[in-house]
Design a protein around this motif. Structure first.
Motif, PDB file in Angstrom:
ATOM      1  N   ILE A  70      25.113  13.552 -18.510  1.00  0.00           N
ATOM      2  CA  ILE A  70      26.043  12.459 -18.798  1.00  0.00           C
ATOM      3  C   ILE A  70      26.238  12.222 -20.299  1.00  0.00           C
ATOM      4  O   ILE A  70      27.333  11.860 -20.739  1.00  0.00           O
ATOM      5  N   VAL A  79      34.379  11.771 -19.100  1.00  0.00           N
ATOM      6  CA  VAL A  79      34.225  10.750 -18.068  1.00  0.00           C
ATOM      7  C   VAL A  79      34.801   9.414 -18.523  1.00  0.00           C
ATOM      8  O   VAL A  79      34.794   9.081 -19.709  1.00  0.00           O
ATOM      9  N   ASN A  81      35.069   5.475 -19.030  1.00  0.00           N
ATOM     10  CA  ASN A  81      34.256   4.277 -19.219  1.00  0.00           C
ATOM     11  C   ASN A  81      34.645   3.252 -18.153  1.00  0.00           C
ATOM     12  O   ASN A  81      35.818   2.873 -18.029  1.00  0.00           O
ATOM     13  N   GLN A 106      23.318   5.994 -17.904  1.00  0.00           N
ATOM     14  CA  GLN A 106      24.777   6.078 -17.963  1.00  0.00           C
ATOM     15  C   GLN A 106      25.380   5.030 -18.897  1.00  0.00           C
ATOM     16  O   GLN A 106      26.592   4.974 -19.067  1.00  0.00           O
ATOM     17  N   TYR A 113      29.269   4.747 -17.723  1.00  0.00           N
ATOM     18  CA  TYR A 113      30.009   5.956 -17.368  1.00  0.00           C
ATOM     19  C   TYR A 113      29.683   6.501 -15.979  1.00  0.00           C
ATOM     20  O   TYR A 113      29.914   7.668 -15.710  1.00  0.00           O
ATOM     21  N   GLY A 114      29.175   5.650 -15.126  1.00  0.00           N
ATOM     22  CA  GLY A 114      28.929   6.080 -13.752  1.00  0.00           C
ATOM     23  C   GLY A 114      28.189   5.012 -12.983  1.00  0.00           C
ATOM     24  O   GLY A 114      27.605   4.089 -13.559  1.00  0.00           O
ATOM     25  N   LEU A 298      25.077  10.450 -10.283  1.00  0.00           N
ATOM     26  CA  LEU A 298      26.062   9.388 -10.500  1.00  0.00           C
ATOM     27  C   LEU A 298      27.390   9.720  -9.831  1.00  0.00           C
ATOM     28  O   LEU A 298      27.776  10.888  -9.721  1.00  0.00           O
ATOM     29  N   THR A 300      31.055   9.509 -10.880  1.00  0.00           N
ATOM     30  CA  THR A 300      31.795   9.346 -12.131  1.00  0.00           C
ATOM     31  C   THR A 300      33.281   9.581 -11.880  1.00  0.00           C
ATOM     32  O   THR A 300      33.670  10.291 -10.948  1.00  0.00           O
TER      33      THR A 300
END
Length: 407
Positions: A70, A79, A81, A106, A113-114, A298, A300
């Motif tokens: 990540i 990825v 936000n 994350q 971010y996840g 995660l 994402t």
């Protein structure tokens, strides 16, 4: 609207759960959206989402990414936000519904971010039926002079693995995952290092593995994984999934693996050890302390997705308490505290409530730029340790020199 594309970590319980969740999501929201779920092995998942910039280019809408990746994913703008989305419509009971250890990795540069998908720190998984068998206990004590209990130290681990190693019955003392994918052997090396009092990084947050503790760790690992008197012969070919399946089929007495593979033994049809499994903390070197590793998966959203609002709606749905519990019942590991404490889940998987305790000793890999390159070098080093006669000290020295060259 275009169809939604989801990159899924290839694993039966994940694939079944994701399809069920999408179908339920569409039903609840009264929408008909085509979805393409592509199940990918670790290396392919990493390459297609990040190396080939699939998330940046919009090839994907949603992806399973693990916390190893990540940091680089964020720095590569791959990825989305989630802070603006969470501010408008947060997931149910966010963030209090999750253990703090599943929320940190994350969170980067004030962004999120996840959302947690699948968890389960590394632990010692063992066959409690074998350890509780009266005849086994008597035979072990007669041979070794002390009671048969789950091993506290690595020395005891070897002794017990030798005791239960019975190839003629397709039962082996222990099983590891040695498939060179930049993950399994790296994780195992870290665990061996930490449980000997060593560290992966120095005070300057730089990778520093040419140490006495690292030599001891690599020496032990190369010896145990190649030991025909203790270890499943499939170890050299197994990833964590394959090692977990071998244990679930009753082929090993001990395993160092993710908690999820203990849980899986209680819920999948292929398991031959339902009700016969228990977990505990990892062994350690005499005079040192146990440790675990916390790497989690995660949900994402790809930065290049054209369906970000819909993708976030699905993430909210897929992380509800009900969805988290569904994942667990299918053979994954839910991330919510409510799932860990759920009475039905703990009736099926009696050690599920121990997840919180495992997290207390769980360390994380360093969040530094180019970790994938460092991991690749460590992976190559461990592979050489398993396939050559080069000394551990020399391997560590050479690898450390290569690590210093990475900017």
């Amino acid at each position: 609207m275009e169809k939604v594309r989801i990159a899924v970590r290839k694993f039966g319980p994940f694939e079944k759960t994701m399809q069920k969740l999408w179908d339920l999501f569409c039903l609840e929201n009264k929408i008909e959206v085509e979805v393409e779920m592509v199940a990918l092995e670790l290396e392919d998942l990493y390459n297609q989402t990040l190396v080939q910039k699939g998330m940046l280019n919009g090839d994907w809408d949603i992806a399973h990414l693990n916390t190893d990746w990540i940091f680089d994913a964020v720095n590569g703008n791959a990825v989305q936000n989630l802070v603006p989305y969470i501010a408008q419509n947060a997931p149910q009971n966010y963030p209090d519904g999750w253990h703090q250890s599943l929320l940190n990795l994350q969170r980067i540069n004030d962004g999120v971010y996840g959302l947690p998908f699948h968890d389960g720190p590394e632990c010692l998984i063992y066959r409690k039926d074998l350890f509780e068998d009266v005849t086994e206990k008597q035979n072990f004590k007669r041979q070794h002079g002390y009671e048969l209990n789950p091993p506290k130290t690595w020395r005891e681990f070897v002794t017990i693995a030798e005791f239960f190693n019975r190839p003629n019955k397709n039962l082996y003392g222990c099983v590891f995952a040695n498939y060179p994918d930049g993950h399994n052997m790296v994780f195992d090396f870290c665990l061996q290092l930490w449980t000997r009092g060593g560290q992966l990084v120095n005070q300057k947050n730089q990778i520093d593995i040419h140490t006495p503790e690292a030599v001891a760790a690599l020496d032990f690992y190369r010896k145990i994984t190649r030991n025909e008197n203790t270890t499943h012969p499939g170890t050299k070919y197994f990833g964590s999934v394959e090692a977990g399946m071998a244990f679930a089929k009753g082929e090993a007495a001990l395993a160092i693996n993710w908690f999820g593979f203990a849980s899986m033994c209680e819920v999948i049809e292929e398991s031959k050890v339902k009700g016969k499994v228990e977990i505990t903390q990892l062994p350690f070197d005499e005079g040192k302390s146990t440790a675990s590793l916390n790497v989690y998966w995660l949900y994402t959203i790809a930065s290049g997705s054209k369906n970000k609002n819909l993708a976030y709606q699905f993430l909210r749905f897929a992380t509800t308490p009900e969805a988290d519990k569904l994942l667990t019942k299918e053979g994954g590991i839910g991330c919510r505290i409510s799932t860990w404490e759920d009475a039905e889940i703990n009736e099926t998987i009696p050690y599920y409530h121990k997840l919180a305790a495992l997290h207390q000793n769980a360390l994380t890999l360093p969040q530094i730029t180019s970790w994938d390159k460092f991991a690749g070098l460590i992976d190559d080093m461990v592979l050489q340790a398993l396939t050559t006669l080069i000394s551990s000290d020399e391997l560590l020295k050479t690898t450390q020199a290569q690590i210093r060259k990475i900017k």
